[in-house]
Design a protein around this motif. Structure first.
Motif, PDB file in Angstrom:
ATOM      1  N   TRP A 149       0.740  -1.173  -0.051  1.00 25.27           N
ATOM      2  CA  TRP A 149       0.154   0.041  -0.031  1.00 25.27           C
ATOM      3  C   TRP A 149       0.920   1.324  -0.195  1.00 25.27           C
ATOM      4  N   TYR A 150       1.839   1.343   0.867  1.00 22.44           N
ATOM      5  CA  TYR A 150       2.879   2.509   0.820  1.00 22.44           C
ATOM      6  C   TYR A 150       3.439   2.670  -0.401  1.00 22.44           C
ATOM      7  N   ILE A 151       4.103   1.477  -1.123  1.00 27.20           N
ATOM      8  CA  ILE A 151       4.874   1.749  -2.502  1.00 27.20           C
ATOM      9  C   ILE A 151       3.895   2.057  -3.156  1.00 27.20           C
ATOM     10  N   THR A 152       2.849   1.563  -3.540  1.00 30.73           N
ATOM     11  CA  THR A 152       1.727   2.169  -4.670  1.00 30.73           C
ATOM     12  C   THR A 152       0.838   3.211  -4.207  1.00 30.73           C
ATOM     13  N   LYS A 153       1.128   3.669  -2.935  1.00 32.11           N
ATOM     14  CA  LYS A 153       0.295   5.036  -2.663  1.00 32.11           C
ATOM     15  C   LYS A 153      -0.991   4.990  -2.812  1.00 32.11           C
ATOM     16  N   GLY A 154      -1.742   3.949  -2.665  1.00 32.30           N
ATOM     17  CA  GLY A 154      -3.345   3.864  -2.809  1.00 32.30           C
ATOM     18  C   GLY A 154      -3.622   3.659  -4.044  1.00 32.30           C
ATOM     19  N   ASP A 155      -2.821   3.211  -5.365  1.00 30.30           N
ATOM     20  CA  ASP A 155      -3.133   2.982  -6.581  1.00 30.30           C
ATOM     21  C   ASP A 155      -3.715   1.440  -6.512  1.00 30.30           C
ATOM     22  N   VAL A 156      -4.800   1.309  -6.423  1.00 27.57           N
ATOM     23  CA  VAL A 156      -5.474  -0.102  -6.113  1.00 27.57           C
ATOM     24  C   VAL A 156      -5.278  -1.080  -7.356  1.00 27.57           C
ATOM     25  N   ALA A 157      -5.357  -0.633  -8.742  1.00 26.36           N
ATOM     26  CA  ALA A 157      -4.845  -1.460  -9.892  1.00 26.36           C
ATOM     27  C   ALA A 157      -3.471  -1.919  -9.629  1.00 26.36           C
ATOM     28  N   LYS A 158      -2.574  -1.005  -9.493  1.00 30.99           N
ATOM     29  CA  LYS A 158      -1.064  -1.421  -8.936  1.00 30.99           C
ATOM     30  C   LYS A 158      -1.023  -2.457  -7.892  1.00 30.99           C
ATOM     31  N   GLY A 159      -1.595  -2.046  -6.674  1.00 35.45           N
ATOM     32  CA  GLY A 159      -1.732  -3.039  -5.645  1.00 35.45           C
ATOM     33  C   GLY A 159      -2.203  -4.578  -6.019  1.00 35.45           C
ATOM     34  N   VAL A 160      -3.360  -4.519  -6.781  1.00 37.88           N
ATOM     35  CA  VAL A 160      -3.928  -5.831  -7.203  1.00 37.88           C
ATOM     36  C   VAL A 160      -2.949  -6.434  -7.966  1.00 37.88           C
ATOM     37  N   ASN A 161      -2.328  -5.986  -9.104  1.00 35.82           N
ATOM     38  CA  ASN A 161      -1.326  -6.644  -9.796  1.00 35.82           C
ATOM     39  C   ASN A 161      -0.288  -7.169  -9.089  1.00 35.82           C
ATOM     40  N   ILE A 162       0.214  -6.657  -8.154  1.00 31.70           N
ATOM     41  CA  ILE A 162       1.299  -7.101  -7.316  1.00 31.70           C
ATOM     42  C   ILE A 162       0.877  -8.252  -6.570  1.00 31.70           C
ATOM     43  N   ILE A 163      -0.291  -8.164  -5.753  1.00 29.78           N
ATOM     44  CA  ILE A 163      -0.763  -9.185  -4.937  1.00 29.78           C
ATOM     45  C   ILE A 163      -1.248 -10.541  -5.744  1.00 29.78           C
ATOM     46  N   ASN A 164      -1.705 -10.303  -6.870  1.00 30.42           N
ATOM     47  CA  ASN A 164      -2.033 -11.316  -7.974  1.00 30.42           C
ATOM     48  C   ASN A 164      -0.895 -12.265  -8.291  1.00 30.42           C
ATOM     49  N   HIS A 165       0.472 -11.448  -8.146  1.00 29.17           N
ATOM     50  CA  HIS A 165       1.694 -12.583  -8.422  1.00 29.17           C
ATOM     51  C   HIS A 165       2.027 -13.551  -7.399  1.00 29.17           C
ATOM     52  N   PHE A 166       1.393 -13.290  -5.953  1.00 25.87           N
ATOM     53  CA  PHE A 166       1.675 -14.226  -4.982  1.00 25.87           C
ATOM     54  C   PHE A 166       0.818 -15.497  -5.078  1.00 25.87           C
TER      55      PHE A 166
END
Length: 223
Positions: A149-166
């Motif tokens: 969340w801190y890295i993406t600064k609230g950009d939901v699409a970027k956060g989802v993309n990162i999480i979906n790699h896990f």
């Protein structure tokens, strides 16, 4: 404040708290200076001071600080996790000396530090440090979620993309970390909250649990 401005304020407050702890203040003087911080960010200052205190002193001395800062126990134990990660200390031996309900906070700080400063290993290739056993992985992943969340600064699409790699079994705890971070940082519009709820899909309850965890820690700290 916007999310980005709040993130910058949190980072600056953490560093100020850490710097205060590294000077030759008495414990009473340190606590007085930390309590002078703006209420909204005060616990963050205690977290930074906890890290600095753990880096500068032995564990028994850190325990004295933790006892006097009990109101901010969540953030104080997260700060300890930062210090353990930075100094590459023996994580299991520290966890053995922490009461069970606060162990997850230490692991959260440990995971958050790794998410920020070991980003390639922790986020890009989704590695788990060897000293994080299956028993403790949930807390670690919650910290990684906060880092996202801190890295993406609230950009939901970027956060989802990162999480979906896990791996799927890790995503629930990552979403819980998102819930904690988004609530604690603040600056979220109603539209962004709705977007988060929608994006979390089957992990919506994890997101909501994280929101409640953050609210409870803020309530305990009088924020």
């Amino acid at each position: 404040m916007s999310i980005t401005e709040n993130v910058e304020k949190v980072v600056a407050t953490f560093q100020e708290g850490r710097a205060l702890s590294e000077h030759e203040h008495s414990l009473d003087e340190l606590l007085s200076k930390l309590n002078a911080f703006e209420p909204r960010y005060r616990s963050v200052a205690f977290e930074g001071a906890s890290m600095g205190f753990a880096l500068a002193h032995n564990f028994e001395t850190w325990k004295q600080y933790a006892k006097t800062a009990e109101k901010h126990a969540t953030q104080v134990h997260i700060g300890l996790g930062w210090a353990i990660a930075e100094k590459q200390l023996d994580l299991p031996s520290y966890l053995d000396q922490i009461e069970a309900e606060l162990q997850v906070k230490v692991l959260d700080g440990f995971g958050y530090w790794n998410g920020l400063f070991q980003r390639r290993a922790t986020i890009r290739t989704q590695q788990i440090p060897g000293n994080v056993t299956a028993e403790f992985q949930a807390g670690f992943d919650q910290g990684v979620g906060r880092a996202i969340w801190y890295i993406t600064k609230g950009d939901v699409a970027k956060g989802v993309n990162i999480i979906n790699h896990f791996a799927e079994e890790r995503r629930g705890n990552l979403w819980q970390g998102i819930g904690v971070a988004s609530t604690y940082v603040g600056g979220c519009s109603d539209e962004l909250i709705a977007e988060l709820k929608s994006a979390s899909n089957e992990f919506k309850m994890n997101l909501m649990k994280g929101i409640e965890v953050a609210r409870e820690s803020m309530r305990r700290a009088g924020l």
